[in-house]
Enzyme design. Structure first.
Site, PDB file in Angstrom:
ATOM      1  N   ASP A  21      35.425  37.235  39.220  1.00 54.03           N
ATOM      2  CA  ASP A  21      36.575  38.077  39.658  1.00 54.03           C
ATOM      3  C   ASP A  21      37.629  37.484  40.149  1.00 54.03           C
ATOM      4  O   ASP A  21      37.224  36.692  41.061  1.00 54.03           O
ATOM      5  CB  ASP A  21      36.032  39.429  40.412  1.00 54.03           C
ATOM      6  CG  ASP A  21      37.356  40.403  40.982  1.00 54.03           C
ATOM      7  OD1 ASP A  21      38.333  40.150  40.241  1.00 54.03           O
ATOM      8  OD2 ASP A  21      36.928  41.254  41.668  1.00 54.03           O
ATOM      9  N   HIS A  25      35.055  42.246  37.900  1.00 49.10           N
ATOM     10  CA  HIS A  25      36.007  43.118  38.356  1.00 49.10           C
ATOM     11  C   HIS A  25      35.879  44.487  37.406  1.00 49.10           C
ATOM     12  O   HIS A  25      36.060  44.422  36.165  1.00 49.10           O
ATOM     13  CB  HIS A  25      37.360  42.654  38.258  1.00 49.10           C
ATOM     14  CG  HIS A  25      38.321  43.612  38.933  1.00 49.10           C
ATOM     15  ND1 HIS A  25      38.656  43.336  40.309  1.00 49.10           N
ATOM     16  CD2 HIS A  25      39.227  44.394  38.557  1.00 49.10           C
ATOM     17  CE1 HIS A  25      39.438  44.260  40.702  1.00 49.10           C
ATOM     18  NE2 HIS A  25      40.087  45.158  39.817  1.00 49.10           N
ATOM     19  N   SER A  30      39.821  47.697  44.074  1.00 45.97           N
ATOM     20  CA  SER A  30      40.943  47.077  43.530  1.00 45.97           C
ATOM     21  C   SER A  30      42.143  47.394  44.270  1.00 45.97           C
ATOM     22  O   SER A  30      42.091  47.375  45.374  1.00 45.97           O
ATOM     23  CB  SER A  30      40.975  47.160  41.988  1.00 45.97           C
ATOM     24  OG  SER A  30      41.689  46.448  41.478  1.00 45.97           O
TER      25      SER A  30
END
Length: 357
Positions: free
Chosen positions: A297, A327, A143
């Site tokens: 995501d 995610h 991320s």
């Protein structure tokens, strides 16, 4: 967190950070790995050293945690577990970095911290001290940490003081650009767990500034400085995304915002914040990459576009797209938040490292 902020009790991110605090675990060594909290170049890191005798020099992984540049900690149970397993399964030294967070620290503080640790670790005497093979070092992150890993890999290419070259980069559902927040993945997954579009907009804006005007402009995708025009082809998803990700969406680049945006928020055009904005001349010198993207995501298309651009630049890329994933799925590795999906994706990443690091 929203209610607490509306009532003036605490900042939104402070509320979210309480969730991560309860997940912290102390640095605890086990029969396989010695774990310590220390500092590299005045930046806090959690260091994982394998206990078994190496056959030769070891691999090393510099890991940057996720959390939207505002949350997260190397001491969270999920990150501690991932680093511990990487260290044990690869017989590798793992340096998990605790960079400064927003707020109160804005871009480029987070980048500067992870870059400082990486540059420190890549010194020949430091590598030698930890028994690390200088030809087998990689950066990795998920991320926001994937964003930082990509940015560090790029910046190292421009640094004449760094003689050691990275062997690889591992980017796990990375955030890679802040100019177009209306990609197909942002539209398709605007309200999916664990990262909604509105939360990603909040993360990006908090990374850059305390000024709520940027967040409001980002929410309507009208935050793009006119000066960004020459860069927008680098984010042209109609060209970079496979048909399965474009679906029936029609391409229309982000609308230019008002004059002065680039002056007020220069980070919008900075490749250290948005690695997708780097030109091909820089990309072609990067090390081989593993990119993990998840279908459900908002950041799916960032990773897919970067994979396409790296390939076009001649960089060896393994792009693993998980059709059934969301995610943050890699964090679900232990009870009570354990999923077979998390174990499968983690094993995919580790298996690639075994072959390529």
């Amino acid at each position: 967190s929203e209610a607490a902020e509306l009532l003036g009790l605490m900042h939104f991110m402070e509320g979210l950070r309480l969730i991560t605090v309860v997940d912290l675990v102390p640095p605890t060594s086990d029969e396989n790995v010695t774990v310590t909290d220390t500092e590299f170049n005045n930046v806090s890191v959690r260091l994982f050293l394998p206990r078994r005798a190496p056959a030769g020099l070891r691999r090393a992984v510099l890991y940057f945690h996720g959390g939207g540049w505002c949350l997260g900690d190397a001491g969270m149970h999920s990150y501690d577990l991932m680093s511990r397993r990487i260290s044990n399964e690869l017989n590798a030294v793992v340096v998990s970095v605790n960079y400064r967070l927003a707020p109160p620290h804005r871009f480029p503080a987070q980048f500067e911290d992870v870059y400082s640790v990486t540059k420190f670790f890549l010194q020949s005497q430091v590598l030698s001290q930890h028994g690390v093979d200088p030809a087998r070092v990689c950066v990795a992150g998920d991320s926001a940490g994937g964003n930082l890993a990509a940015a560090v890999a790029q910046q190292l290419l421009e640094d004449p003081e760094v003689k050691t070259k990275l062997k690889a980069q591992v980017l796990i559902y990375p955030a890679l650009q802040a100019l177009d927040l209306n990609l197909p993945s942002y539209r398709d997954n605007a309200n999916k767990p664990l990262l909604s579009r509105s939360l990603m907009v909040r993360f990006w804006s908090e990374y850059f500034t305390s000024d709520p005007a940027l967040r409001e402009a980002m929410a309507t995708n009208s935050h793009v400085p006119p000066e960004a025009g020459p860069l927008l082809p680098l984010l042209d998803w109609s060209r970079l995304l496979p048909a399965g990700m474009r679906k029936a969406h029609a391409y229309g680049g982000p609308a230019a915002g008002g004059a002065g945006l680039a002056r007020r928020f220069p980070a919008l055009l900075d490749p250290r914040a948005s690695p997708l904005l780097a030109g091909e001349a820089r990309l072609r010198r990067l090390p081989p990459a593993f990119l993990l993207t998840c279908e459900h995501d908002v950041l799916r298309d960032d990773g897919a576009m970067y994979a396409a651009r790296l390939r076009a630049a001649g960089v060896p890329v393994t792009h693993h797209h998980a059709q059934d994933a969301f995610h943050g799925a890699l964090a679900f590795l232990s009870w009570p938040l354990e999923l077979a999906l998390g174990h499968r994706l983690f094993s995919t990443c580790v298996d690639w490292l075994k072959e390529n690091l």
